[in-house]
Design an enzyme around this catalytic site. Structure first.
Site, PDB file in Angstrom:
ATOM      1  N   GLY A 196       0.968  -1.135   0.041  1.00  0.00           N
ATOM      2  CA  GLY A 196       0.013   0.045   0.105  1.00  0.00           C
ATOM      3  C   GLY A 196       0.699   1.203   0.235  1.00  0.00           C
ATOM      4  O   GLY A 196       1.989   1.291   0.830  1.00  0.00           O
TER       5      GLY A 196
ATOM      6  N   GLN B 222      -4.782  -9.481  -2.681  1.00  0.00           N
ATOM      7  CA  GLN B 222      -5.034  -8.596  -1.639  1.00  0.00           C
ATOM      8  C   GLN B 222      -6.496  -8.201  -1.532  1.00  0.00           C
ATOM      9  O   GLN B 222      -7.023  -7.925  -0.399  1.00  0.00           O
ATOM     10  CB  GLN B 222      -4.388  -7.050  -2.123  1.00  0.00           C
ATOM     11  CG  GLN B 222      -2.987  -7.122  -2.016  1.00  0.00           C
ATOM     12  CD  GLN B 222      -2.277  -7.479  -3.472  1.00  0.00           C
ATOM     13  OE1 GLN B 222      -2.832  -8.046  -4.463  1.00  0.00           O
ATOM     14  NE2 GLN B 222      -1.082  -7.033  -3.669  1.00  0.00           N
TER      15      GLN B 222
ATOM     16  N   ASP C 117      -0.688   4.517  -6.617  1.00  0.00           N
ATOM     17  CA  ASP C 117       0.673   4.536  -6.207  1.00  0.00           C
ATOM     18  C   ASP C 117       1.264   5.704  -6.756  1.00  0.00           C
ATOM     19  O   ASP C 117       2.254   6.159  -5.934  1.00  0.00           O
ATOM     20  CB  ASP C 117       1.252   3.354  -6.821  1.00  0.00           C
ATOM     21  CG  ASP C 117       0.821   2.024  -6.093  1.00  0.00           C
ATOM     22  OD1 ASP C 117      -0.188   1.460  -6.261  1.00  0.00           O
ATOM     23  OD2 ASP C 117       1.807   1.581  -5.297  1.00  0.00           O
TER      24      ASP C 117
END
Lengths: 316, 316
Positions: B12, B162, B203
């Site tokens: 993350g 995830q 990201d």
């Protein structure tokens, strides 16, 4: 056999239809099998996979004898004919598909463009799913034999991993250059112009050209359209259901939640999601005809559903 | 820590940046740590995940002291400030996102339309990926608290799962109604009009609005556009890289083939694909700005990248 079809141990629309008639032919040979028992077994098998029209067509053919006149040898003979026919149909599909890709893609390229013909496929449609060379994989195999210049992108095909388990293995056995990817990576491949065409098999094609296939196919068709990548479906005429007007009439099975909460097979069994997580697990999805560039059948390649119905209507 | 970031044990974008500064603050407190050792460790950590701009920004902040004047307490204080700031940023993102979905979707509906607000998300962007409530999941959590009328579709997010492992678990803990699906089923959900909006984390966001996120995000954005489903990206201002002009400048890592040939984690380890199958495994993909309906940042919701840059440019 019903349990094996439901658990997908026997899978692939053509193979399901073949396995069913072989089992029925064997049942008919048993002296204790009455016609009533035989018909009941056939009708139960017919319902084991609602998407696959081959299964229904094949069983209807096996049951087409006059009531009271069951002949085990005639049934066995029909089963063998259906099996041989499937082998021939696969080869015809492979030939038409290979002709198409060589003419429309390879021959259209610049002479100095030496990239391999790059085909993305989903699920498993080869020798493990048919009696012959397969449908989409049969085309790839034929192209490989004719040109030695093919590269296959293999979608892993969650949740049952037919691509990762079966197609990757089959490509290795056939020594066809290939790359395995997760289903969610296909978009990036297309954006990077690494895919010349998508080819998939099918469980049922409706009269208007809509078709049902393994879940994930519809998304691929949308992605292919967005990236201007040609998208083809391949199958024998036995998967075309002229009585089915459109996708709206094709039932979609929902399968067990455990398939999505983890993965299991001969490789082992793991679960990563919480046991209480609710799950969405449609087994198939439906791709509308307007996303299909062409239908590759044993009788030829059709660029419109109207052309397909014109030819198939004559043969029925 | 570098090994943990590379193996995605710490993951993350915000959490990677936080873990890195905490480790550096701890290192600075050791009497044996010279400034040279400290700077070298910081620069190594800075390179451990090329996509995550938070990591780079946070480390640059920790290294912004004058050469020769390293002060361990100042470094620790900066780390704590960065941690608290992340918590606040998450809550601000959650508030802006919740305001947006209530105004643009729930309030626009007919009074007799009682369906829950249905949001699809990818990967994991909650309390396991940030110091606070999360980015995309923070918004979902805030909506659930305000309306009790949210349903979340959770993409499993192959290859590292995830969604299946973390987001499904987090939704269960928060008692938010949810459904887990394989990545290749999202298209069918959208076609059946079961998704009101897609929200994902990121990201890195480039100056022109392009952004990098977990692989599969780009495909979802294409599918959302095809089905006229609004597609939002959420993140703190620290993920916006104004020095990065467009997606073309964002490097995409390729990860180990073993991740795609099977699955492994605390749940166990299985391999279903042949060990010799070549694999494509990009960790991230890039979504172009023209597929994004809006950018949900701590400073507000922006409907164009120009608006975003105008506000962020002032704050830098």
């Amino acid at each position: 056999m019903i349990a094996m079809i439901k658990s997908l141990q026997v899978r692939g629309a053509p193979m399901i239809g073949l396995a069913a008639v072989m089992v029925l032919a064997h049942l008919a040979q048993q002296p204790s099998t009455t016609e009533a028992v035989f018909r009941e077994a056939a009708l139960k098998l017919r319902q084991s996979r609602p998407t696959a029209v081959n299964l229904m067509n094949n069983i209807d053919r096996i049951l087409s004898f006059e009531p009271g006149k069951m002949n085990p040898d005639w049934i066995l003979n029909q089963a063998i004919l259906i099996f041989r026919e499937d082998q021939e149909l696969c080869q015809q599909i492979a030939d038409h598909g290979a002709d198409l890709f060589i003419a429309d893609i390879l021959n259209e390229r610049d002479d100095n463009d030496l990239r391999p013909l790059s085909i993305l496929t989903h699920c498993n449609t080869g020798g493990l799913a048919t009696a012959g060379v397969g449908t989409a994989i049969g085309i790839i195999r034929e192209l490989h034999q004719r040109t030695s210049h093919v590269h296959v992108y293999v979608d892993e095909t969650r949740p049952l991993l037919q691509g990762g388990r079966l197609t990757a293995w089959e490509m290795g056995e056939l020594k066809i250059p290939h790359t395995l990817l997760c289903d969610n990576m296909a978009a990036l491949l297309m954006r990077d112009k690494k895919v010349d065409a998508v080819v998939v098999g099918c469980d049922r094609i409706a009269r208007n050209g809509d078709f049902a296939n393994k879940v994930g196919t519809y998304g691929l068709a949308v992605l292919a359209r967005h990236h201007s990548v040609p998208f083809y479906v391949a199958g024998p005429y036995t998967t075309v259901d002229l009585k089915c007007a459109s996708a709206a009439e094709i039932p979609i099975e929902e399968r067990a939640a455990t398939e999505v909460r983890g993965a299991s097979g001969s490789f082992g069994k793991v679960q990563w999601a919480p046991s209480e997580s609710p799950v969405y697990n449609p087994s198939f999805d439906v791709t509308p005809a307007d996303l299909v560039t062409g239908w590759i059948l044993d009788s030829g390649v059709f660029k419109t559903p109207e052309d397909m119905v014109k030819v198939l209507g004559q043969n029925v």
